[in-house]
Design a protein around this motif. Structure first.
Motif: not given
Length: 238
Positions: A189-196
């Motif tokens: 989830q944290a990696a996805q947030i960084e992509r956001h």
């Protein structure tokens, strides 16, 4: 630009619809803006800000948070602000509902349809006649879902600050690390947030409409009063 999928679900009332789907509110009408923590469950406290609609249409929602607005907020069990909780316990300690006055000057919030972020414009003197633009605060969050007079999102912790001089940097990276360690976020989830965050920064560099100069020059209608959140009196007495 493609929109990345949400990293956390937002619990919202049944029948809630995405932004950009009518019926829409007229400028000056009140909308209550709900922010919820990652992993929010029914009964958990939220941050709920009563705001005046600036624009509500197929492109998204724009609303004004006036200085001095009383809002429901997330506090500690002693009634202090959440940021007073030491970082090593930030996502473990219980939170409760408190009443909090919006600090400083006003803020213009822009939530584009389908985006996993909203944009908050800040001025150094937005409660006075001498407005000085300070920058854009990009709040990473779920794409909004809304009812007729409420809009809902869940915060993604990591944020982006873009100064008036157009310098860009991330905020609250330490809180993301703490959230992973305390079981509030997974590493995926944290990696996805960084992509956001990367997508939001690219949106800024492309000159997307939330970053248009028209919003920097915007000013609220002087006839607008500060809206009042339903149930605030009861919360203040509790």
């Amino acid at each position: 630009m493609s929109i990345l999928p949400h990293s956390t679900p937002a619990a919202v009332p049944e029948g809630a619809r995405p932004l950009g789907v009518g019926p829409f509110l007229a400028p000056g009408e009140q909308i209550d803006w709900h922010y919820r923590a990652p992993g929010w469950q029914p009964g958990d406290p939220s941050t709920i800000s009563p705001m005046r609609v600036v624009r509500d249409d197929e492109r998204g929602l724009v609303a004004w948070l006036a200085p001095g607005t009383l809002q429901e907020a997330q506090g500690t069990v002693t009634g202090a602000r959440v940021r007073s909780i030491p970082l090593e316990r930030r996502w473990l300690d219980s939170r409760t509902r408190i009443v909090e006055e919006w600090w400083g000057g006003g803020s213009l919030r822009i939530a584009p349809v389908g985006a996993a972020w909203s944009v908050c414009l800040f001025w150094k003197h937005a409660d006075d006649v001498d407005w000085v633009f300070d920058g854009w605060y990009v709040n990473l969050e779920n794409a909004h879902l809304r009812t007729d007079r409420d809009t809902y999102s869940s915060d993604h912790i990591l944020d982006v600050w873009i100064g008036a001089d157009r310098t860009v940097h991330l905020k609250d990276e330490d809180e993301v690390v703490a959230a992973i360690g305390q079981g509030r976020l997974t590493r995926e989830q944290a990696a996805q947030i960084e992509r956001h965050a990367d997508a939001a920064i690219e949106s800024f560099h492309q000159g997307a409409w939330p970053f248009d100069p028209e919003w920097v020059a915007w000013r609220p209608d002087p006839a607008w009063t500060i809206p009042v959140l339903s149930g605030l009196d009861e919360l203040q007495r509790s």
